[in-house]
Design an enzyme around this catalytic site. Structure first.
Site, PDB file in Angstrom:
ATOM      1  CB  SER A  89      -0.754   0.090   1.062  1.00  0.00           C
ATOM      2  OG  SER A  89      -2.366   1.041   1.108  1.00  0.00           O
ATOM      3  CG  ASP A  92      -7.245  -3.622  -2.258  1.00  0.00           C
ATOM      4  OD1 ASP A  92      -7.556  -2.616  -1.374  1.00  0.00           O
ATOM      5  OD2 ASP A  92      -6.025  -3.488  -1.911  1.00  0.00           O
ATOM      6  CG  HIS A 117      -5.710  -2.665   1.207  1.00  0.00           C
ATOM      7  ND1 HIS A 117      -5.232  -2.221  -0.880  1.00  0.00           N
ATOM      8  CD2 HIS A 117      -4.756  -2.185   2.280  1.00  0.00           C
ATOM      9  CE1 HIS A 117      -4.117  -1.251   0.011  1.00  0.00           C
ATOM     10  NE2 HIS A 117      -3.729  -1.311   1.020  1.00  0.00           N
TER      11      HIS A 117
END
Lengths: 279, 279
Positions: free
Chosen positions: A149, A224, A258
Site C-alpha cells: 500500500s 480491495d 487489502h
C-alpha cells in the site's frame, strides 16, 4: 547512530531482533525490526527491505506476513522500518490516520512544521540504509525492496529514484499515484502544488526511469476496498511506455482484499522473486 | 447458539472468519476464529483445534502462527477459541495476568463467583465442539487438538479426558502440571485443595489414560524462561509409565524461547503430524 537492541528471539534457526536508534534526518528515536537468517553468522547475506502501509509500525509485517520462513530458506536478511517518525510532537500528528503518525509516505517534507522530522525518504534510502550496511554482515550491493500500500509506493519510488541501489522491487496493492490516498499527507508535507508531488509519484517516475533493467512484481487483490485510490492502471501504462528499462509483472488476485491475509498468501512468491535477483 | 459473523477474508484460497455467539456454559458472549480451507465448499473436512496461552485471545494464533498455509495445503479446518470468558464482570478478573481474563485454564470452576462463567473445559470440549460440528461442513469424527503453554495443558487434558474425541494431540511448551503456573487461577476456580486439581493435571491423567492409542507431539524450547513452571519431565515420565496407550514424541529445541516465533518455527511439523491422523 548507535543501535540499541530492544528484543531478540530465535526463529527458523535465525534471529528476530528489534532495535532503536536516534535518527539524524527525522530528529527523533526510530525503531525497526530485522530478521537475520542463520547463515549471516558465517557469510555476508543479501538484504530485503519491507516498507509497511499507513497505520502500521515496524511490527506489523514481521508479525503477520509469515515471511521469515522464506527469508530463512533463501538466506536473506529482512529489514522492517517504521512508517513515520514517532514522537515529533507536531500538532495534528495523531488527528487523522492519513497524516502524521503511521503515515510518513516515504517522502521528505518541505513544509513547516513537518520538514524537521518527516523525512522518511532520506531515512529509508540513506540513513537507515547506511546504518544497516555498516552494522550487519551484509552484501552491500545486493539489496532489494518491497512494500504494501503506502509502503508499495515507498518501495517503487525508492527503486525508481535510485537506479542500481535495489536489484528488484515488488509490491502488494501499492499506491501507484499518491494524489488521492496521499492527498492529506502530501498537502501538509509538500504543499498544495501537486506538480511538486511528481518526484514521489511512481507512475510519473516509471516513465522516465533509466538505469539497469528493473524487474517489478505487483500483486493486487480484486476485492480491495481501496482499489479506487491506488491507480494500478497508471503504473501498468507507465511501465509499458518504458518497457526498454522496466519489466513489470502485474497479477490481479481474484477475491483478495487489502489486508495481511492477502500478503501472507503471496509472500513466498515475492521473496522467491527477490531471491532470484539477490542470490 | 446462533453464530454472528464479525469478519471474513480470503486467505490461501480459503477463508479466515471471526464469529461471536452467546455461550450457555460461560453465560457471556464468546468469540472465536476459524480458518476454512477452500476444499470445505465441496467436501467435509477434518478439524484441528488450537488452544492459546495466558493473555492470548482468539486472535494471537491465527495472526502470528503462520499455520494457515499448512491448514490450506492439508485441507484442515482450524478453530481458535478464546482463552477465557470476557465480560463476566467478576471482581479481580483483570487484576493479575495469571487469573481471570485471558487465563481460563480450560477448567470448569467450582468455586463462587467464578463457577457461573469460568467453564472453559465444558466450553471447549462440548459447547463449542457441538457448535462447530453442526455449523460447518466437517467430518465430525476427525478432530484433533493442540495448544501452547496454558493451551498445551488444555489440549492434553481435553485429549486424555475424552478418549476417541480427538485423533491426536500436540503442544508447544505445555504446562504439564498446573500446580505452579496455574496456582493463582486454580486456587480461585477450584479451591485450595490441590488434590482436586488432579482431574485437570496432564501428568496425572497421562498415567491412567485408557482408550485408543494416543499419539502426542510436544516441542519445548530450551531457552524458555517459564520452563521451571512447566514440568515437562512429569509428562514424559507419566507417558512412559503408560506406553501401552500413549506414544509421546518430545523434542527439546535448542535456544528457543516461549513465544510465537518458536511456534512459527515448528508449526508445519505439528500440522503435518495431525494431518497424518486426520487425512
Amino acid at each position: 547512530m548507535s543501535l540499541q537492541l530492544l528484543s531478540t528471539s530465535k526463529c527458523y534457526n535465525g534471529e528476530v531482533k528489534r532495535y532503536s536508534h536516534q535518527s539524524k534526518c527525522n530528529n527523533c528515536e526510530m525503531k525497526f525490526h530485522v530478521y537475520l537468517p542463520a547463515t549471516i553468522s558465517k557469510n555476508a547475506v543479501p538484504v530485503l527491505w519491507f516498507l509497511s502501509g499507513i497505520t502500521c509500525t515496524d511490527e506489523n509485517f514481521i508479525t503477520k506476513s509469515c515471511a521469515l520462513q522464506f527469508a530463512s530458506r533463501e538466506g536473506i536478511m529482512l529489514v522492517c522500518p517504521d512508517t513515520s517518525p514517532r514522537g515529533a510532537g507536531i500538532e495534528g500528528e495523531q488527528a487523522d490516520w492519513t497524516l502524521g503518525l503511521g503515515a510518513g509516505f516515504y517522502v521528505d517534507a518541505t513544509n513547516e512544521p513537518w520538514s524537521n522530522n518527516y523525512n522518511m525518504y532520506t531515512y529509508i534510502t540513506s540513513e537507515l540504509y547506511d546504518l544497516v550496511s555498516t552494522s550487519f554482515n551484509i552484501i552491500k550491493d545486493k539489496q532489494s525492496i518491497f512494500g504494501h500500500s503506502m509502503g508499495g509506493h515507498g518501495a517503487l519510488i525508492s527503486a525508481f529514484k535510485n537506479p542500481s541501489k535495489y536489484r528488484s522491487v515488488s509490491a502488494f496493492a501499492p499506491i501507484c499515484n499518491p494524489v488521492t490516498f496521499g492527498e492529506n499527507a502530501l498537502t501538509h508535507y509538500l504543499g498544495g502544488d501537486k506538480t511538486k508531488w511528481d518526484v514521489y509519484n511512481a507512475s510519473v517516475l516509471a516513465k522516465s526511469y533509466q538505469g539497469p533493467q528493473l524487474d517489478i512484481l505487483v500483486d493486487q487483490g480484486t476485492a480491495d476496498d481501496f482499489l479506487y485510490k491506488l491507480y494500478p492502471d497508471q503504473l501498468i501504462d507507465a511501465c509499458k511506455s518504458n518497457s526498454a528499462n522496466i519489466n513489470l509483472t502485474f497479477n490481479h488476485r481474484e477475491g483478495y482484499p487489502h489486508n495481511y491475509w492477502f500478503i501472507q498468501t503471496f509472500i513466498e512468491d515475492h521473496i522467491v522473486f527477490h531471491s532470484k535477483h539477490l542470490n
